[in-house]
Design an enzyme around this catalytic site. Structure first.
Site, mmCIF file in Angstrom:
data_model
loop_
_atom_site.group_PDB
_atom_site.id
_atom_site.type_symbol
_atom_site.label_atom_id
_atom_site.label_comp_id
_atom_site.label_asym_id
_atom_site.label_seq_id
_atom_site.Cartn_x
_atom_site.Cartn_y
_atom_site.Cartn_z
ATOM 1 C CG ASN A 1 -0.285 0.085 2.537
ATOM 2 O OD1 ASN A 1 0.942 0.213 2.627
ATOM 3 N ND2 ASN A 1 -1.064 0.004 3.597
ATOM 4 N N GLY B 1 6.653 1.802 2.167
ATOM 5 C CA GLY B 1 7.532 1.348 1.096
ATOM 6 C C GLY B 1 7.679 2.400 0.008
ATOM 7 N NE ARG C 1 18.587 -5.090 20.857
ATOM 8 C CZ ARG C 1 18.744 -5.023 22.173
ATOM 9 N NH1 ARG C 1 19.719 -5.697 22.768
ATOM 10 N NH2 ARG C 1 17.946 -4.281 22.906
ATOM 11 C CE1 TYR D 1 6.974 -5.582 14.287
ATOM 12 C CE2 TYR D 1 8.842 -5.968 15.746
ATOM 13 C CZ TYR D 1 8.248 -6.084 14.500
ATOM 14 O OH TYR D 1 8.924 -6.712 13.489
#
Length: 327
Positions: free
Chosen positions: A35, A39, A221, A142
């Site tokens: 949509n 992006g 991480r 999330y």
């Protein structure tokens, strides 16, 4: 494996576009659904494009029924941890609502799903590295939505024999080596593009937390090159094509890197120092998180090739240096 017809939701985004390029290079036919909320149309270069929201179920059904894909790779989602605390209902609508629509239609049309999940389903883990049997206690809305999406897949398989692979990414990073596509979010919240922006603009970099239980006090991480993620998705398709069982897999480099190491390495690549501001820790951020990737190696026959941190950072630097002015 002969050429497959692959629908990619969220294929105009960062990871989705890299997968589209990689799969196209291997001879597969790609159809992108996006949509364009986050992006970029100019990232859609490898196949047909349909501009719809996956929650538009009637339109999605018509497209999938016409294409008759062999597989659907589901990237489309909202993906900012900190934003999910501010707008949890948006994440429920986009992520869970989108999964409900996609799964319902794929179940009806017998289309296997490769799902873009996240290491955020784990939360603050008790032991490292994190394997797929680690406890699932998300620390953010999330992460909670990603876990619920995985449960949707699991229960739908039990009720309808839907086949799926869920890929739990650690920190996607780096850029296409041809510099066609790269990481550019708006707003940008990911560490590596923010460090590069600080270097280029001479602005101050905010580092959240300097008193973690780590060697330099900053969070650790696991960073995985986006091209390694792309190859893993195709390995998952090959696995299901060979009658593999539905399953969950971690995708990472298999080792941890601290925030300060990222900063120092990028400063070395650029030949410049940046101003740093240390801020309090953010909620939802565990101190250390890195993956055990033996399962993906053994079952998917996948191996990360580009995920040394120096390779990741050089590719990101090269893409931003040339391309960021265009977005």
């Amino acid at each position: 494996m002969y050429s497959q017809r692959i629908v990619v939701t969220g294929g105009a985004g960062y990871i989705g576009s890299h997968f589209c390029k990689y799969a196209k290079s291997k001879g597969h036919q790609i159809f992108t659904i996006d949509n364009l909320s986050t992006g970029y149309k100019k990232f859609v270069k490898w196949g047909d494009f349909f501009m719809i929201d996956v929650r538009e179920s009637n339109k999605l059904y018509e497209i999938l029924a016409k294409i008759k894909p062999n597989f659907l790779v589901h990237f489309a989602a909202s993906a900012y941890v900190q934003d999910s605390f501010i707008n949890p209902l948006d994440y429920i609508s986009n992520n869970i609502g989108g999964m409900e629509s996609v799964t319902r239609i794929c179940t009806e049309l017998s289309i296997p799903i490769i799902f873009s999940s996240s290491c955020s389903v784990y939360g603050e883990v008790k032991s490292l590295p994190v394997d797929e049997e680690s406890e699932l206690i998300p620390l953010s809305p999330y992460g909670e939505t990603k876990l619920l999406c995985e449960k949707v897949l699991k229960w739908c398989e039990k009720s309808s024999n839907l086949k799926y692979v869920s890929l739990r990414y650690f920190n996607a990073a780096g850029a296409d080596f041809d510099k066609e596509i790269g990481e550019n979010h708006n707003p940008e919240t990911h560490l590596i593009p923010l460090v590069i922006k600080s270097i280029n603009e001479g602005s101050k970099l905010k580092i959240f937390g300097d008193n973690y239980d780590t060697k330099d006090g900053t969070a650790i991480r696991d960073y995985i090159h986006v091209n390694d993620l792309a190859s893993a998705h195709l390995k998952a398709i090959e696995y299901l094509h060979s009658n593999g069982k539905s399953d969950f897999f971690n995708l990472g480099s298999g080792y941890g890197t601290s925030i300060m190491n990222i900063v120092n390495t990028l400063e070395s690549i650029a030949g410049l120092k940046i101003k740093k501001e240390f801020c309090p820790k953010r909620i939802g951020d565990p101190s250390k998180l890195f993956a055990d990737i033996k399962k993906a190696k053994n079952i998917l026959n996948w191996e990360p090739k580009y995920s040394k941190i120096e390779t990741i950072l050089q590719s990101a630097w090269d893409w931003h240096k040339i391309s960021i002015k265009n977005y």
